[in-house]
Design a protein around this motif. Sequence first.
Motif, mmCIF file in Angstrom:
data_model
loop_
_atom_site.group_PDB
_atom_site.id
_atom_site.type_symbol
_atom_site.label_atom_id
_atom_site.label_comp_id
_atom_site.label_asym_id
_atom_site.label_seq_id
_atom_site.Cartn_x
_atom_site.Cartn_y
_atom_site.Cartn_z
ATOM 1 N N GLN A 190 0.773 -1.420 -0.007
ATOM 2 C CA GLN A 190 -0.059 -0.025 -0.188
ATOM 3 C C GLN A 190 0.866 1.316 -0.035
ATOM 4 O OE1 GLN A 190 -3.024 -0.223 3.207
ATOM 5 N NE2 GLN A 190 -3.663 -2.044 2.332
ATOM 6 N N GLY A 191 2.017 1.133 0.541
ATOM 7 C CA GLY A 191 2.748 2.384 0.596
ATOM 8 C C GLY A 191 3.468 2.693 -0.719
ATOM 9 N N SER A 192 3.576 1.427 -1.250
ATOM 10 C CA SER A 192 4.222 1.631 -2.866
ATOM 11 C C SER A 192 3.037 2.429 -3.725
ATOM 12 C CB SER A 192 4.431 0.346 -3.336
ATOM 13 O OG SER A 192 5.338 -0.446 -2.751
ATOM 14 N N VAL A 193 2.078 2.580 -3.375
ATOM 15 C CA VAL A 193 1.258 3.493 -4.374
ATOM 16 C C VAL A 193 1.408 4.898 -4.043
ATOM 17 C CG1 VAL A 193 -1.499 4.094 -4.377
ATOM 18 C CG2 VAL A 193 -0.788 1.711 -3.825
ATOM 19 N N LEU A 194 1.900 5.316 -3.132
ATOM 20 C CA LEU A 194 2.329 6.572 -2.792
ATOM 21 C C LEU A 194 3.842 6.895 -3.277
ATOM 22 C CD1 LEU A 194 0.093 6.086 -0.811
ATOM 23 C CD2 LEU A 194 0.560 8.355 0.275
ATOM 24 N N HIS A 195 4.607 5.871 -3.158
ATOM 25 C CA HIS A 195 6.047 5.905 -3.300
ATOM 26 C C HIS A 195 6.326 4.878 -4.174
ATOM 27 C CE1 HIS A 195 6.807 9.237 -0.594
ATOM 28 N NE2 HIS A 195 5.987 8.333 0.503
ATOM 29 N N PRO A 196 5.843 4.637 -5.724
ATOM 30 C CA PRO A 196 6.009 3.514 -6.300
ATOM 31 C C PRO A 196 7.493 3.153 -6.849
ATOM 32 C CG PRO A 196 5.317 5.387 -7.696
ATOM 33 C CD PRO A 196 5.108 5.783 -6.206
ATOM 34 N N ALA A 197 8.477 4.394 -6.824
ATOM 35 C CA ALA A 197 9.634 4.032 -7.285
ATOM 36 C C ALA A 197 10.655 3.605 -6.354
ATOM 37 C CB ALA A 197 10.287 5.329 -7.954
ATOM 38 N N SER A 198 10.371 3.848 -5.000
ATOM 39 C CA SER A 198 11.176 3.677 -4.037
ATOM 40 C C SER A 198 10.746 2.592 -2.755
ATOM 41 C CB SER A 198 11.684 4.947 -3.471
ATOM 42 O OG SER A 198 12.266 6.070 -4.394
ATOM 43 N N TYR A 199 9.778 2.452 -2.650
ATOM 44 C CA TYR A 199 9.378 1.927 -1.421
ATOM 45 C C TYR A 199 9.970 0.454 -1.301
ATOM 46 C CZ TYR A 199 6.314 2.893 2.573
ATOM 47 O OH TYR A 199 5.674 3.150 3.814
ATOM 48 N N ARG A 200 9.604 -0.284 -2.436
ATOM 49 C CA ARG A 200 10.165 -1.662 -2.080
ATOM 50 C C ARG A 200 11.538 -1.977 -2.151
ATOM 51 N NH1 ARG A 200 6.865 -5.970 -1.489
ATOM 52 N NH2 ARG A 200 4.462 -5.824 -1.815
ATOM 53 N N LYS A 201 12.051 -0.879 -3.194
ATOM 54 C CA LYS A 201 13.729 -0.963 -3.525
ATOM 55 C C LYS A 201 14.373 -0.481 -2.349
ATOM 56 C CE LYS A 201 16.844 1.436 -6.653
ATOM 57 N NZ LYS A 201 16.963 2.678 -7.410
ATOM 58 N N GLU A 202 14.104 0.218 -1.716
ATOM 59 C CA GLU A 202 14.744 0.735 -0.304
ATOM 60 C C GLU A 202 14.240 0.466 1.034
ATOM 61 O OE1 GLU A 202 17.251 2.605 -0.807
ATOM 62 O OE2 GLU A 202 16.792 3.463 -3.076
ATOM 63 N N PHE A 203 13.399 -0.741 0.851
ATOM 64 C CA PHE A 203 13.169 -1.225 2.124
ATOM 65 C C PHE A 203 14.035 -2.226 2.718
ATOM 66 C CE2 PHE A 203 11.332 -5.219 4.273
ATOM 67 C CZ PHE A 203 10.692 -4.389 5.359
ATOM 68 N N SER A 204 14.382 -2.093 4.058
ATOM 69 C CA SER A 204 15.232 -2.950 4.703
ATOM 70 C C SER A 204 14.883 -3.921 5.607
ATOM 71 C CB SER A 204 16.371 -1.994 5.486
ATOM 72 O OG SER A 204 17.282 -2.793 6.056
ATOM 73 N N ASN A 205 14.029 -3.430 6.712
ATOM 74 C CA ASN A 205 13.377 -4.339 7.650
ATOM 75 C C ASN A 205 12.326 -3.652 8.394
ATOM 76 O OD1 ASN A 205 14.498 -3.643 10.656
ATOM 77 N ND2 ASN A 205 15.922 -3.121 9.278
ATOM 78 N N GLY A 206 11.341 -4.263 9.127
ATOM 79 C CA GLY A 206 10.301 -3.483 9.777
ATOM 80 C C GLY A 206 9.960 -4.409 10.845
ATOM 81 N N ALA A 207 8.969 -3.381 11.787
ATOM 82 C CA ALA A 207 8.356 -4.213 12.827
ATOM 83 C C ALA A 207 6.990 -3.468 13.042
ATOM 84 C CB ALA A 207 9.145 -3.711 14.274
ATOM 85 N N SER A 208 6.094 -4.370 13.662
ATOM 86 C CA SER A 208 4.547 -3.981 13.872
ATOM 87 C C SER A 208 4.268 -3.974 15.142
ATOM 88 C CB SER A 208 3.704 -4.616 12.714
ATOM 89 O OG SER A 208 3.654 -5.977 13.144
ATOM 90 N N VAL A 209 3.211 -3.353 15.578
ATOM 91 C CA VAL A 209 2.690 -3.369 16.952
ATOM 92 C C VAL A 209 0.967 -3.208 16.763
ATOM 93 C CG1 VAL A 209 2.279 -2.440 19.321
ATOM 94 C CG2 VAL A 209 4.533 -2.739 18.233
ATOM 95 N N ALA A 210 0.297 -4.471 16.727
ATOM 96 C CA ALA A 210 -1.183 -4.543 16.956
ATOM 97 C C ALA A 210 -1.738 -4.529 18.379
ATOM 98 C CB ALA A 210 -1.642 -5.735 16.282
ATOM 99 N N TRP A 211 -2.170 -3.230 18.731
ATOM 100 C CA TRP A 211 -2.443 -2.826 20.054
ATOM 101 C C TRP A 211 -3.258 -3.978 20.736
ATOM 102 C CZ3 TRP A 211 0.316 -0.421 23.797
ATOM 103 C CH2 TRP A 211 1.246 0.289 23.267
ATOM 104 N N SER A 212 -4.244 -4.508 19.935
ATOM 105 C CA SER A 212 -5.241 -5.305 20.459
ATOM 106 C C SER A 212 -4.547 -6.857 20.821
ATOM 107 C CB SER A 212 -6.480 -5.941 19.403
ATOM 108 O OG SER A 212 -5.685 -6.130 18.230
ATOM 109 N N ARG A 213 -3.319 -6.997 20.300
ATOM 110 C CA ARG A 213 -2.405 -8.132 20.792
ATOM 111 C C ARG A 213 -1.362 -7.742 21.768
ATOM 112 N NH1 ARG A 213 -2.845 -12.855 17.589
ATOM 113 N NH2 ARG A 213 -4.519 -12.728 16.150
ATOM 114 N N VAL A 214 -1.353 -6.455 22.248
ATOM 115 C CA VAL A 214 -0.001 -6.378 23.251
ATOM 116 C C VAL A 214 -0.530 -6.793 24.596
ATOM 117 C CG1 VAL A 214 0.879 -4.199 24.419
ATOM 118 C CG2 VAL A 214 0.475 -4.177 22.094
#
Length: 531
Positions: free
Chosen positions: A443-467
């Motif tokens: 979904q982020g690639s829709v806003l930044h199509p040229a770079s989003y996947r190309k520049e991605f390194s790693n990520g983390a997520s927090v779903a607060w209902s699962r904290v």
Amino acid sequence: MDFGVRAPSRRQLLSAIARVGGTAALYQAMTTLGHAAETQFHGPPNLQGARPGSSVIVLGAGLAGMLAAYELTRAGYKVKILEFQNRPGGRNWSLRGGDTYTELGGATQKVGYAPGNYFNPGPWRIPHHHRTLLHYCKAFGVSLEPFIQYNHNTWMHSSEAFGGKPVRFNTAAADFEGNIAELLAKSVNAKALDDAVTLEDRERLLEALKGWGMLDKDYKYVSSLRASAHRGYDRPPGGGINGAPIASKDLNSLHDVLDPQVWTSIGFFMGHEMQTTMFQPVGGMDMIGKGFAKQVEGLITYNAKVSKVAQDDKGVAVTWTDTATGKTTDAKADWCVCTIPLSILGQMDLQVTDEMMAAIKAVPYSGQVKIGLEMKRRFWEEDESIYGGHSFTDQEIALISYPNNNMFKDGPAVLLGAFAREMGAYRLAGMTPEQRIEVALQQGSVLHPASYRKEFSNGASVAWSRVPWAMGCCARWNDETRKEHYQTLVGMDRRIVLAGEHASYVGCWMEGALLSSIDAITRLHKRALEA
């Protein structure tokens, strides 16, 4: 503005100011009229006269709990804090490279950010009028820096407008203002507002619409250098032979700018809490929790899982287990300040009145999902001239927020790749952390199509209902539950008083937690003196 022979209502006046003067003028007017006053902070609490030897046990080392312990200790009380986690701060939290986080269901993430980078899963910005938090940050030596809230150069995206393509925020906002101004000018010229506007103000309104809405002499919103100065140029002003600017020609239609994503994104910055002067701690949001913890050093017992809170007319007994050793202990005190989230508290063995327990169980918690994506370089700055601020989308991720620190630096940086709410959060929370990252990249690639996947390194997520220690992001009162339960929840139940953002009218903000803490310990102190 004169609305006929009667004085305008406050609603009419504020609406007129918003149309002509924009957000800044509206906010100033609301403050003057008492609608947007600063939060109710009048300085640290006055807790003089504490009885020697009086003791208080505080449940939770979030900001509310640590502030309560700090002020009560200064007043002469003997204080002990029990904290479930192995760190202070509660939802005031940052994830950094090397951290490990396990959510409900067992999914474990090991954060791989580069040294110095971080992701704030909980609070991430501080409004200028949250005076309690700003006071204690200054008092405790927590350094703050600007948080860029409003950026004209970010993106606005709706799958139902602009052909589904993102447009710059300033372009969408200018076209919204221009189209609405033209529509209103037509109504004025057609004398459709003659019953509400005097002849003199009719002319003043037309002039205001021409200026605010960038209309031409015929009160039409068309391609012009005036409009381009707001929405952007096809060729911006320069120097030399080709220095003359060229006006942007492809203005967006009224139909496109009336898309809900457009006007809700513009209106986002008109919210009292969402004004543009905001701050963040230097080095990550958890610097606030660490700053508070230094003030109560030695008072916090970590890894303490509270299972039971009992009370009688003489005191309070708290049963807790050391999660590292399994040893169970009873801690006793004269009074108790409980800052445990209601989502957890309602499941505990808590000796309070039926009315208090009903109030605790009546308040649901929201389940936002936040995703921090580390990119190899700051492509949003280097390629798109975006420095801080938010891009908005009607996709599940809801927005992308760009970091406000280390601008112009080389190397990796973390952006907020999602702040999902409601149904978007519900769907993302049901995914694995890896699946959430994939959705954020897609979904982020829709806003930044040229770079989003190309520049991605790693990520983390927090779903607060699962904290595990919160099971939700923050309390969500409504008018009915406040009317029925709020005063019970914030009242003292014999020797127990609750504090936290849930015990305030500034819910979901650190300011609310601190204000509730001050109120709670002030009333506890008064009750202790009476006892």
